[in-house]
Design an enzyme around this catalytic site. Structure first.
Site, short mmCIF file in Angstrom:
data_model
loop_
_atom_site.label_atom_id
_atom_site.label_comp_id
_atom_site.label_asym_id
_atom_site.label_seq_id
_atom_site.Cartn_x
_atom_site.Cartn_y
_atom_site.Cartn_z
N TYR A 74 -5.91 3.64 5.99
CA TYR A 74 -4.63 2.95 5.92
C TYR A 74 -4.72 1.52 6.47
CZ TYR A 74 0.47 2.65 5.73
OH TYR A 74 1.76 2.29 5.43
N ILE A 127 0.82 -1.22 0.00
CA ILE A 127 0.00 0.00 0.00
C ILE A 127 0.85 1.27 0.00
CG2 ILE A 127 -2.00 -1.08 1.05
CD1 ILE A 127 -1.17 0.01 3.74
N GLU A 128 2.12 1.13 0.33
CA GLU A 128 3.00 2.30 0.30
C GLU A 128 3.47 2.61 -1.12
OE1 GLU A 128 3.91 4.51 2.39
OE2 GLU A 128 3.12 3.75 4.27
N SER A 129 3.93 1.59 -1.83
CA SER A 129 4.59 1.83 -3.12
C SER A 129 4.19 0.89 -4.23
CB SER A 129 6.11 1.72 -2.93
OG SER A 129 6.46 0.39 -2.55
#
Length: 438
Positions: free
Chosen positions: A269, A165-167
């Site tokens: 998130y 989910i970050e990158s």
């Protein structure tokens, strides 16, 4: 140049659509529990939660899929995508089955099922299936690195999916606020955890070093809050914002109880983290096929103690410069400034053999052109200067009602940093004024 990370239709999906009536049966949408197939599905949502999905997906979590599928790794290391559209069209997943699957996953982090989690899962299983296939393929290269560091640290194995989910497992990802790499480190946090960043090297792009730093950061956040759900939230918005949310909720320490006191982006998130764990576990059940590795690439490292340009290697050894870049994303100008201090260069095993056999020829090849003597001193100076606390300059025009605190939160920096960068003696600012943000 790295393309700007942009949110895809998933952002529109969350930000503008009221979905409870279409995502869940009426009994689930109006009551907190429904019973089907002899299992109770508890939504874990307090009565004051509205039917709308009230959060934003981090805008930097997805890169344009076309760009990702054209990167060197996808073109050279992964097989083409294959889909069984007929199989996918017939897949019908009930809420009970979603809940059962989440409950059966052997995780330490709690994986509740509710309409926010369901909407995040749907985003992966419908609009972004090709992205999931790409991430499954790339996980063959990056998950062994991540899993090894997580195992060493003794933290929950499921945290390995945070880079999803970050990158989207893109080691060259750059967010709109200049967070970088697999783990999307901001400059200040990266510096705190020992990652070097200057004009020639940015170790936030280094999959191994950034993973080591991220694991340490997550462990520290858990020590701070005592709950992995809060540590995960703090990884997104910073520990200060989570502490504020706890304070404003009269000391509550459950993510869902402090939900509305968190920044809107952070509300989504944990649901996205749960959805990432789900889809990386149950992708087959949704008819998604990974981009499978075509030819495994064996690599080794060389210690470089002289200035070296990637083109010197490529031209002397007949190598593809994109391969060298893909294996060494931390070198942002295709230069290893080894004369300043030794640095590690990763190459394929075949290229390591060629390098060692032609080492003198490589260093001498077009040396004066790549490294004229008058520029070397300045290059070494720039390569060493990584302590000024500055990244890419942005100019922020102050709007009415904004404070240094709110601006610092927006760009994920501190008030002290903004004051230092702009020579401010106090926190007094006015609308229309411009601030330098790095």
């Amino acid at each position: 140049m790295q393309k700007t990370i942009t949110a895809l239709t998933i952002l529109i999906l969350f930000a503008t659509t009221s979905m409870a009536s279409t995502l869940l049966p009426d009994s689930v949408a109006t009551n907190n529990t429904t019973t089907t197939d002899s299992i109770a599905v508890t939504l874990n949502i307090s009565p004051e939660f509205p039917d709308t999905i009230d959060f934003e997906v981090p805008g930097y979590m997805l890169q344009e899929i076309d760009s990702m599928l054209n990167c060197w790794q996808a073109r050279n290391l992964l097989k083409a995508l294959e889909y069984d559209s007929a199989q996918y069209a017939g897949i019908k997943i009930t809420d009970t089955l979603y809940a059962q699957r989440l409950q059966s996953m052997p995780t330490i982090v709690k994986m509740p099922y509710n309409r926010m989690v369901r909407s995040c899962i749907d985003a992966y299983t419908t609009r972004n299936r090709s992205l999931v296939a790409y991430m499954l393929g790339m996980s063959e290269f990056y998950m062994p690195i991540i899993e090894e560091e997580i195992d060493k640290a003794g933290i929950p194995n499921e945290l390995k999916y945070l880079p999803i989910i970050e990158s989207a497992l893109n080691p060259k990802a750059v967010s709109r606020v200049s967070a970088k790499g697999l783990w999307q480190f901001m400059f200040a946090t990266a510096k705190t955890y020992g990652l070097k960043s200057n004009n020639y090297i940015d170790e936030r792009f280094d999959p191994i070093k950034s993973t080591k730093a991220a694991v340490r950061y997550l462990a520290d956040l858990y020590k701070m809050f005592g709950k992995w759900e809060l540590a995960i939230a703090a990884y997104n918005c910073g520990p200060g914002n989570v502490k504020k949310a706890i304070l404003r909720s009269d000391g509550k320490t459950d993510f869902w109880e402090i939900y509305y006191y968190l920044p809107r982006e952070t509300r989504g998130y944990l649901p996205m983290f749960i959805a990432a764990n789900y889809i990386m576990t149950y992708y087959k059940e949704h008819g998604i096929k990974p981009m499978e590795p075509s030819t495994p690439i064996a690599t080794d490292t060389i210690l470089i103690s002289k200035n070296l340009h990637f083109k010197q290697i490529a031209e002397v050894c007949g190598a593809e410069i994109e391969e060298i870049r893909a294996l060494n994303p931390q070198y942002i100008k295709d230069i290893v400034p080894g004369e300043n201090e030794p640095y590690v260069l990763r190459l394929s095993n075949n290229l390591v053999t060629d390098f060692l056999a032609n080492e003198d020829s490589i260093y001498n090849h077009r040396q004066k052109e790549f490294f004229p003597r008058e520029s070397i001193a300045e290059m070494l100076k720039q390569a060493k200067a990584n302590d000024d606390g500055r990244g890419t300059l942005k100019r922020h025009k102050i709007k009415s009602g904004e404070t240094l605190g709110s601006i610092a939160l927006k760009y994920r920096v501190t008030v002290k940093q903004i004051m230092k960068w702009n020579g401010l003696r106090n926190s007094n600012i006015r609308a229309g004024q411009y601030l330098n943000i790095y």
